[in-house]
Write a protein that holds these residues in place. Structure first.
Motif, PDB file in Angstrom:
ATOM      1  N   GLY A  64       0.805  -1.189  -0.058  1.00 57.09           N
ATOM      2  CA  GLY A  64      -0.057   0.116  -0.007  1.00 57.09           C
ATOM      3  C   GLY A  64       0.896   1.128  -0.126  1.00 57.09           C
ATOM      4  N   GLU A  65       0.367   2.365  -0.531  1.00 52.78           N
ATOM      5  CA  GLU A  65       1.020   3.685  -0.453  1.00 52.78           C
ATOM      6  C   GLU A  65       1.201   4.247   0.783  1.00 52.78           C
ATOM      7  OE1 GLU A  65       0.074   6.309  -3.593  1.00 52.78           O
ATOM      8  OE2 GLU A  65      -1.042   4.947  -4.641  1.00 52.78           O
ATOM      9  N   ALA A  66       0.417   4.013   1.828  1.00 59.86           N
ATOM     10  CA  ALA A  66       0.564   4.485   2.820  1.00 59.86           C
ATOM     11  C   ALA A  66       1.661   4.202   3.779  1.00 59.86           C
ATOM     12  CB  ALA A  66      -0.657   3.916   3.953  1.00 59.86           C
ATOM     13  N   VAL A  67       2.393   3.013   3.616  1.00 62.35           N
ATOM     14  CA  VAL A  67       3.726   2.875   4.302  1.00 62.35           C
ATOM     15  C   VAL A  67       4.724   3.251   3.619  1.00 62.35           C
ATOM     16  CG1 VAL A  67       2.828   1.341   5.960  1.00 62.35           C
ATOM     17  CG2 VAL A  67       3.189   0.484   3.649  1.00 62.35           C
ATOM     18  N   LEU A  68       4.549   3.276   2.065  1.00 63.61           N
ATOM     19  CA  LEU A  68       5.547   3.483   1.250  1.00 63.61           C
ATOM     20  C   LEU A  68       5.970   4.967   1.744  1.00 63.61           C
ATOM     21  CD1 LEU A  68       4.617   2.488  -2.195  1.00 63.61           C
ATOM     22  CD2 LEU A  68       6.043   1.232  -0.747  1.00 63.61           C
ATOM     23  N   ALA A  69       5.273   5.732   2.184  1.00 61.63           N
ATOM     24  CA  ALA A  69       5.651   7.158   2.616  1.00 61.63           C
ATOM     25  C   ALA A  69       6.619   7.034   3.630  1.00 61.63           C
ATOM     26  CB  ALA A  69       4.526   7.980   2.828  1.00 61.63           C
ATOM     27  N   TRP A  70       6.571   6.056   4.424  1.00 65.35           N
ATOM     28  CA  TRP A  70       7.453   6.103   5.672  1.00 65.35           C
ATOM     29  C   TRP A  70       8.695   4.996   5.508  1.00 65.35           C
ATOM     30  CZ3 TRP A  70       5.549   7.405  10.925  1.00 65.35           C
ATOM     31  CH2 TRP A  70       4.627   8.324  10.810  1.00 65.35           C
ATOM     32  N   GLU A  71       8.854   4.776   4.234  1.00 69.48           N
ATOM     33  CA  GLU A  71       9.822   3.573   3.807  1.00 69.48           C
ATOM     34  C   GLU A  71      11.311   3.846   4.477  1.00 69.48           C
ATOM     35  OE1 GLU A  71      12.335   2.094   0.145  1.00 69.48           O
ATOM     36  OE2 GLU A  71      10.336   2.580  -0.220  1.00 69.48           O
ATOM     37  N   ALA A  72      11.719   5.241   4.361  1.00 73.43           N
ATOM     38  CA  ALA A  72      13.233   5.442   4.757  1.00 73.43           C
ATOM     39  C   ALA A  72      13.164   5.332   6.408  1.00 73.43           C
ATOM     40  CB  ALA A  72      13.464   6.980   4.233  1.00 73.43           C
ATOM     41  N   ARG A  73      12.074   5.855   6.716  1.00 68.00           N
ATOM     42  CA  ARG A  73      12.178   5.768   8.373  1.00 68.00           C
ATOM     43  C   ARG A  73      11.895   4.504   8.962  1.00 68.00           C
ATOM     44  NH1 ARG A  73       7.385  10.277   9.039  1.00 68.00           N
ATOM     45  NH2 ARG A  73       6.972   9.606   6.757  1.00 68.00           N
ATOM     46  N   LEU A  74      11.177   3.624   8.212  1.00 72.25           N
ATOM     47  CA  LEU A  74      10.934   2.325   8.783  1.00 72.25           C
ATOM     48  C   LEU A  74      12.338   1.681   8.581  1.00 72.25           C
ATOM     49  CD1 LEU A  74       7.582   1.337   7.506  1.00 72.25           C
ATOM     50  CD2 LEU A  74       8.260   1.539   9.664  1.00 72.25           C
ATOM     51  N   ALA A  75      13.064   1.608   7.474  1.00 72.32           N
ATOM     52  CA  ALA A  75      14.216   0.928   7.070  1.00 72.32           C
ATOM     53  C   ALA A  75      15.288   1.441   8.189  1.00 72.32           C
ATOM     54  CB  ALA A  75      14.770   1.273   5.811  1.00 72.32           C
ATOM     55  N   GLU A  76      15.398   2.706   8.542  1.00 74.05           N
ATOM     56  CA  GLU A  76      16.340   3.197   9.518  1.00 74.05           C
ATOM     57  C   GLU A  76      16.060   2.743  11.050  1.00 74.05           C
ATOM     58  OE1 GLU A  76      19.792   4.479  10.701  1.00 74.05           O
ATOM     59  OE2 GLU A  76      19.376   4.470   8.726  1.00 74.05           O
ATOM     60  N   TRP A  77      14.714   2.777  11.345  1.00 72.05           N
ATOM     61  CA  TRP A  77      14.221   2.401  12.716  1.00 72.05           C
ATOM     62  C   TRP A  77      14.628   0.692  12.928  1.00 72.05           C
ATOM     63  CZ3 TRP A  77       9.045   4.945  12.305  1.00 72.05           C
ATOM     64  CH2 TRP A  77       8.904   6.470  12.498  1.00 72.05           C
ATOM     65  N   LEU A  78      14.808  -0.057  11.753  1.00 67.37           N
ATOM     66  CA  LEU A  78      14.744  -1.536  11.836  1.00 67.37           C
ATOM     67  C   LEU A  78      16.190  -1.842  12.033  1.00 67.37           C
ATOM     68  CD1 LEU A  78      12.157  -2.989   9.291  1.00 67.37           C
ATOM     69  CD2 LEU A  78      12.330  -3.393  11.780  1.00 67.37           C
ATOM     70  N   ARG A  79      17.170  -0.892  11.723  1.00 69.95           N
ATOM     71  CA  ARG A  79      18.755  -1.048  11.660  1.00 69.95           C
ATOM     72  C   ARG A  79      19.197  -1.772  12.974  1.00 69.95           C
ATOM     73  NH1 ARG A  79      22.861   0.960   8.483  1.00 69.95           N
ATOM     74  NH2 ARG A  79      21.595   2.475   7.388  1.00 69.95           N
ATOM     75  N   LYS A  80      18.799  -1.069  14.043  1.00 70.18           N
ATOM     76  CA  LYS A  80      19.514  -1.705  15.229  1.00 70.18           C
ATOM     77  C   LYS A  80      18.796  -2.900  15.918  1.00 70.18           C
ATOM     78  CE  LYS A  80      20.723  -0.120  20.122  1.00 70.18           C
ATOM     79  NZ  LYS A  80      20.619   1.199  21.117  1.00 70.18           N
ATOM     80  N   PRO A  81      17.460  -3.120  15.908  1.00 73.78           N
ATOM     81  CA  PRO A  81      16.894  -4.280  16.188  1.00 73.78           C
ATOM     82  C   PRO A  81      17.300  -5.395  15.381  1.00 73.78           C
ATOM     83  CG  PRO A  81      15.197  -2.869  15.631  1.00 73.78           C
ATOM     84  CD  PRO A  81      16.413  -2.033  15.810  1.00 73.78           C
ATOM     85  N   LEU A  82      17.468  -5.278  14.051  1.00 72.45           N
ATOM     86  CA  LEU A  82      17.919  -6.339  13.273  1.00 72.45           C
ATOM     87  C   LEU A  82      19.441  -6.689  13.516  1.00 72.45           C
ATOM     88  CD1 LEU A  82      16.109  -5.220   9.974  1.00 72.45           C
ATOM     89  CD2 LEU A  82      15.539  -7.406  11.451  1.00 72.45           C
ATOM     90  N   ALA A  83      20.273  -5.601  13.911  1.00 74.93           N
ATOM     91  CA  ALA A  83      21.428  -5.994  13.939  1.00 74.93           C
ATOM     92  C   ALA A  83      21.701  -6.859  15.158  1.00 74.93           C
ATOM     93  CB  ALA A  83      22.482  -4.744  14.171  1.00 74.93           C
ATOM     94  N   GLU A  84      20.941  -6.463  16.295  1.00 74.17           N
ATOM     95  CA  GLU A  84      21.108  -7.096  17.553  1.00 74.17           C
ATOM     96  C   GLU A  84      20.778  -8.797  17.427  1.00 74.17           C
ATOM     97  OE1 GLU A  84      18.593  -4.860  20.385  1.00 74.17           O
ATOM     98  OE2 GLU A  84      20.172  -3.625  20.649  1.00 74.17           O
ATOM     99  N   LEU A  85      19.850  -9.093  16.270  1.00 76.46           N
ATOM    100  CA  LEU A  85      19.586 -10.264  15.928  1.00 76.46           C
ATOM    101  C   LEU A  85      20.667 -11.179  15.048  1.00 76.46           C
ATOM    102  CD1 LEU A  85      15.648 -10.232  15.236  1.00 76.46           C
ATOM    103  CD2 LEU A  85      16.783 -11.045  17.031  1.00 76.46           C
TER     104      LEU A  85
END
Length: 415
Positions: free
Chosen positions: A143-164
């Motif tokens: 959907g287009e709603a979350v596409l507008a948040w793509e850059a933020r989501l990718a950055e917010w996931l960086r640390k929790p994913l790295a911890e995995l």
């Protein structure tokens, strides 16, 4: 453990931003929204204009606050993220991500490196899916709603994913449906958000089974992770059996049957590249090549051919494409399922097993069971239902959102 919201530099109780839009219901959906249904269709709202991805407050007809979400385009007007009067910001997203990751730490089985970390609506993150494949993760946005948040989501996931232990994130747009008769290998739809580029083929583990996934070109995010427990069950039941895997895609069910001791496995698909992938996964598990055959065929035509040749199998698996991608296609889809079940039962050995699946959210469990009954009636077979299940626990479903309970699997035994 994930970082606390406070470590992101945001206050734990941020005030709602002042630039939000407000939308109002014109249909009585208050109970549904408060129960947690994450979608509000456009025709249930007073007409409004807001760019996709805009944070909106939802109110009932009298002006009472019901929740916050993101404005969407198309038939869905708003994707609801919260029914509390709280900001839809980084703090909320991080809390949802933390809760989702904590669940996976408990429910994902051992010797499994490919699984779903975020399941969209099921984790109260509508339109946001994130799957792990070893040291890679794939973020899929619907959907287009979350596409507008793509850059933020990718950055917010960086640390929790790295911890995995994940050091690379790919992004794909739009959930692609179950493979159809069209070729399985499509133009590249994934790009690297951060980390290293994904290889063309990546081997992951599932209950110790080695599976080859293509994160760049494959269906879904690379594999159909929602059938993990289905494949485990096939492995447990296949010893000594002759197995026919229809709509086999990259051969996960076939490999499971081979590791379970099947004496012969045939993988059928209409796409030659998918069958090459299946052969590769078979070899990666050190299975005897002589026990595995691939057939590039249209499934209905092949089943007619096999029946005419009086070929019989002791285990047939049919996980077909989405026969009902819309509500309007449901009637035709139910007939297609019944036709498929009859054709399968016509090549199933007496006492044989049939694993039948539907991935359509527009076909309910009762609807699917009705097609199984009709297929059995047309084939004049007496059929037992041994088990029923759906997607595993890393694909949670909201009780108020039956549309999310899309996968139906039935394990049958014919007379």
């Amino acid at each position: 453990m994930l970082a606390s919201p406070g470590s992101c530099g945001l206050p734990l109780r941020a005030m709602p931003p002042r630039n939000e839009d407000a939308v109002r219901l014109r249909k009585p959906l208050e109970r549904s929204i408060r129960s947690g249904h994450p979608w509000i269709y456009r025709d249930a709202l007073v007409p409004f204009e807001a760019a996709p991805g805009t944070v909106v407050r939802v109110h009932d007809k009298t002006g009472r606050y019901l929740g916050r979400g993101l404005a969407e385009s198309g038939p869905i007007g708003v994707r609801v993220f919260t029914t509390h009067d709280e900001a839809l910001d980084q703090d909320l997203f991080m809390r949802r991500i933390e809760a989702a990751f904590a669940l996976r730490a408990r429910v994902v089985p051992p010797a499994t490196t490919a699984f779903r970390l975020l399941h969209g609506e099921g984790d109260r993150l509508p339109g946001i899916v994130c799957d792990r494949y070893g040291s890679f993760a794939v973020l899929e946005l619907d959907g287009e709603a979350v596409l507008a948040w793509e850059a933020r989501l990718a950055e917010w996931l960086r640390k929790p994913l790295a911890e995995l232990g994940v050091d690379s994130l790919l992004v794909r747009h739009g959930r692609q449906a179950h493979p159809t008769q069209a070729p399985h290998v499509v133009a590249e739809r994934a790009r690297t958000a951060w980390g290293s580029a994904a290889p063309s083929e990546l081997v992951v583990l599932e209950h110790g089974m080695r599976l080859s996934a293509s994160l760049l070109h494959g269906q879904k995010t690379g594999l159909f992770l929602d059938h993990r427990e289905s494949r485990r069950r096939v492995r447990e039941l296949s010893s000594g059996l002759r197995v026919l895997n229809l709509y086999g895609y990259t051969g996960g069910f076939s490999v499971a049957a081979g590791l379970g001791g099947a004496r012969e496995v045939i993988t059928v698909d209409s796409a030659a590249p998918a069958l090459a992938h299946a052969a590769l996964s078979w070899a990666q598990n050190a299975l005897d090549a002589a026990s595995h055959t691939t057939r590039c065929n249209d499934v209905p035509e092949l089943l007619v051919e096999l029946a005419a040749q009086r070929k019989r199998f002791e285990f047939v698996i049919a996980d077909p494409p989405n026969f009902a991608p819309s509500e309007q296609s449901k009637t035709a889809a139910l007939e297609s399922y019944a036709v498929l079940h009859r054709a399968v039962l016509n090549v199933l050995q007496p006492g044989g097993f049939y694993l039948a699946a539907s991935c359509s959210s527009h076909v309910s469990r009762d609807d699917f069971e009705a097609t199984l009954r009709e297929g059995a009636r047309r084939s004049r077979r007496i059929v037992q239902v041994l088990e029923r299940w759906g997607a595993p626990a890393d694909h949670p479903r909201l009780i108020a959102f039956p549309e999310g309970d899309y996968l139906k699997v039935s394990l049958l035994r014919a007379d």
